[in-house]
Write a protein that holds these residues in place. Structure first.
Motif, PDB file in Angstrom:
ATOM      1  N   ASN A  37       3.622  51.519  64.479  1.00 31.16           N
ATOM      2  CA  ASN A  37       4.329  52.782  64.283  1.00 31.16           C
ATOM      3  C   ASN A  37       5.785  52.571  64.684  1.00 31.16           C
ATOM      4  N   ASN A  38       6.672  52.486  63.703  1.00 28.79           N
ATOM      5  CA  ASN A  38       8.095  52.225  63.934  1.00 28.79           C
ATOM      6  C   ASN A  38       8.817  53.556  64.078  1.00 28.79           C
ATOM      7  N   GLY A  83       5.427  51.554  54.144  1.00 27.97           N
ATOM      8  CA  GLY A  83       6.022  52.362  55.194  1.00 27.97           C
ATOM      9  C   GLY A  83       5.924  53.848  54.915  1.00 27.97           C
ATOM     10  N   HIS A  84       6.026  54.657  55.988  1.00 28.50           N
ATOM     11  CA  HIS A  84       5.992  56.123  55.947  1.00 28.50           C
ATOM     12  C   HIS A  84       4.584  56.662  55.732  1.00 28.50           C
ATOM     13  N   LEU A  85       3.603  55.963  56.300  1.00 31.19           N
ATOM     14  CA  LEU A  85       2.214  56.385  56.206  1.00 31.19           C
ATOM     15  C   LEU A  85       1.887  57.417  57.291  1.00 31.19           C
ATOM     16  N   PRO A 103       4.582  55.042  60.714  1.00 34.83           N
ATOM     17  CA  PRO A 103       3.415  54.162  60.607  1.00 34.83           C
ATOM     18  C   PRO A 103       3.534  53.213  59.409  1.00 34.83           C
ATOM     19  N   THR A 104       3.304  51.929  59.692  1.00 34.83           N
ATOM     20  CA  THR A 104       3.568  50.862  58.725  1.00 34.83           C
ATOM     21  C   THR A 104       2.416  49.867  58.709  1.00 34.83           C
ATOM     22  N   ILE A 105       2.035  49.437  57.528  1.00 40.85           N
ATOM     23  CA  ILE A 105       1.029  48.383  57.375  1.00 40.85           C
ATOM     24  C   ILE A 105       1.632  47.256  56.537  1.00 40.85           C
TER      25      ILE A 105
END
Length: 225
Positions: free
Chosen positions: A119-120, A146-148, A128-130
């Motif tokens: 989570n940036n 990004g932006h999840l 939240p990023t994967i």
């Protein structure tokens, strides 16, 4: 094989990142410094910016707005995370944005495995990023989402194998996603340079040559247009 040619060869046509959307549902959007319409709204406000995107899609009778690869934007001027170096502000976008409502399901475009997640939380960051690693034939590269939503990170496991078309997570709103209108930031990366759970999605002009090579155009794979 050259990575750009290889990416293009992997998919025969539109490769979906969002569920239940056909190629006719997409509309390109220009969010660059040259877009005069943006001069009339407060781009520093996620609420006003979401209204702009909603109105744009309603006017064109489309479901999803997309674009932004190598686009120079003023959206990042609001955050010191991008402007701390006054001589070399980071304002050139390195991924492709898919603008659509919160809670939209995000799909994996290719087989891969979870590389990392995080989570940036900087203002204007990914939230939240994967990150997913893809090894297909003799090529290894990575994709970033990004932006999840925060619950997209629940139960996730490093090295977990995933199949193309599998749900990776969901989009969330400005309170969670770095203070943006809901959208997906999708980026392809050759070399992570030791990064985990994060990788620059915006660069300064002085670094553009490197990042343009290391982060090829996502639409080579997605073929939205």
């Amino acid at each position: 094989m050259n990575l750009k040619r290889y990416l293009y060869s992997l998919t025969p046509g539109l490769t979906r990142l969002v569920d239940d959307v056909s190629v006719e549902d997409y509309m390109a959007v220009d969010l660059s410094l040259q877009q005069k319409d943006l001069h009339t709204i407060a781009t520093s406000s996620s609420q006003f910016f979401q209204s702009y995107i909603d109105s744009y899609l309603h006017t064109h009778k489309k479901k999803v707005a997309f674009g932004g690869y190598l686009e120079k934007r003023n959206l990042y001027n609001r955050s010191p995370y991008f402007t701390s170096d006054k001589e070399n502000p980071r304002n050139i976008h390195l991924g492709l944005d898919i603008w659509c409502p919160e809670n939209t399901a995000i799909l994996l475009p290719l087989n891969g495995k979870i590389h990392s997640y995080q989570n940036n939380i900087n203002h204007g960051d990914y939230g939240p990023t994967i990150m997913v690693e893809h090894q297909l034939k003799d090529q290894i590269f990575y994709t970033l989402y990004g932006h999840l939503s925060l619950n997209s990170l629940d139960g996730i496991k490093i090295n977990c194998e995933l199949q193309a078309g599998e749900r990776l997570g969901y989009l969330d709103d400005a309170e969670v996603n770095g203070d943006y209108a809901p959208h997906l930031h999708f980026q392809i990366i050759r070399d992570l340079q030791g990064n985990s759970g994060d990788y620059p999605g915006v660069c300064a002009l002085k670094d553009l040559e490197f990042y343009q090579h290391n982060c090829p155009d996502p639409n080579l794979l997605l073929k939205i247009v």
